[in-house]
Write a protein that holds these residues in place. Structure first.
Motif: not given
Length: 266
Positions: A153-158, A210-224
């Motif tokens: 999902k994150t990669l498709d978003h990017i 980065f997320t364009a308002g899609d907060e569901s992406l935050l969890e993956n980003l916070m794991e960096i």
């Protein structure tokens, strides 16, 4: 053979020329078709005939081709050179061309080795991720290896939201803000200070972009920074930055009354 006795003296057939020069008959035929090296004569039976002069010209063509010159360059430019300075200039130009090719091949080789390392570390075959890694290697993104840790999902978003330029800008911003966090921490400036708040605001704005308002992406980003197998030096630096950014973001978002993970907790 009676047929060969009719050939003029000091002439060679295409087969004899090919054998002497270590090329194929088809090569000579192609050079003839391209107007690069045509037979000097033709026998009564219609056989193409070459002379020693043709053999010298072929030797020149093959030598220049060995140096990487194209057949078009040999035909349209090199054979017309008249002075040593002209020849030297042509060789200098060709040397520059070859250096650029070597640089390109060297970069390709480095990319292949880098991709091979990533492929062996990934748990499954994923050609979409391979393609993303290659693109980031071409972009000279030093964090290309992080791609294997992101979910689909994150990669498709990017892929859908960033091109090369915007992607590089985002990476540069991320790196700069992390460096700033480490600097403030080293200076002993509290995350809750005005400087910490300004950093948190800029970091949060970057996340929103980065997320364009899609907060569901935050969890993956916070794991960096917490993924297994990360480069030790990079992980230590990211951990240090997160140690400052975490409290700074908490203070900033609390002040704004924002809790991006509230829905997840519910």
């Amino acid at each position: 053979m009676e047929y060969d006795k009719k050939l003029p003296q000091d002439y060679m057939t295409v087969g004899e020329m090919a054998k002497k020069m270590g090329v194929t008959v088809r090569t000579l035929q192609y050079y003839d078709q391209q107007g690069l090296l045509s037979p000097s004569a033709e026998s009564e039976g219609g056989r193409r005939l070459y002379t020693d002069r043709d053999m010298i010209l072929l030797h020149q063509i093959l030598s220049l081709k060995h140096l990487g010159f194209s057949l078009d360059a040999i035909k349209n430019h090199l054979t017309a050179l008249e002075t040593p300075a002209d020849v030297a200039a042509a060789l200098t130009e060709q040397a520059s061309v070859l250096r650029r090719k070597i640089e390109t091949l060297s970069e390709s080789l480095q990319a292949i080795e880098a991709l091979k390392t990533e492929v062996l570390q990934m748990q499954s075959v994923d050609f979409k991720k391979y393609a993303d890694i290659i693109v980031n290697l071409q972009m000279k993104n030093e964090s290309y290896w992080l791609i294997k840790y992101f979910d689909d999902k994150t990669l498709d978003h990017i892929r859908n939201h960033f091109d090369k330029d915007s992607g590089l800008r985002m990476i540069a911003t991320f790196t700069r803000l992390n460096d700033r966090a480490i600097e403030l921490q080293a200076e002993g400036i509290p995350p809750e200070s005005d400087k910490g708040r300004a950093l948190a605001e800029e970091f949060w704005n970057m996340i929103q972009e980065f997320t364009a308002g899609d907060e569901s992406l935050l969890e993956n980003l916070m794991e960096i920074g917490s993924f297994d197998g990360l480069d030790d030096e990079w992980k230590a630096r990211q951990t240090s930055a997160n140690a400052y950014l975490g409290p700074a973001l908490d203070a900033y978002l609390t002040e704004l009354g924002i809790n991006p993970f509230e829905e997840d907790r519910e």
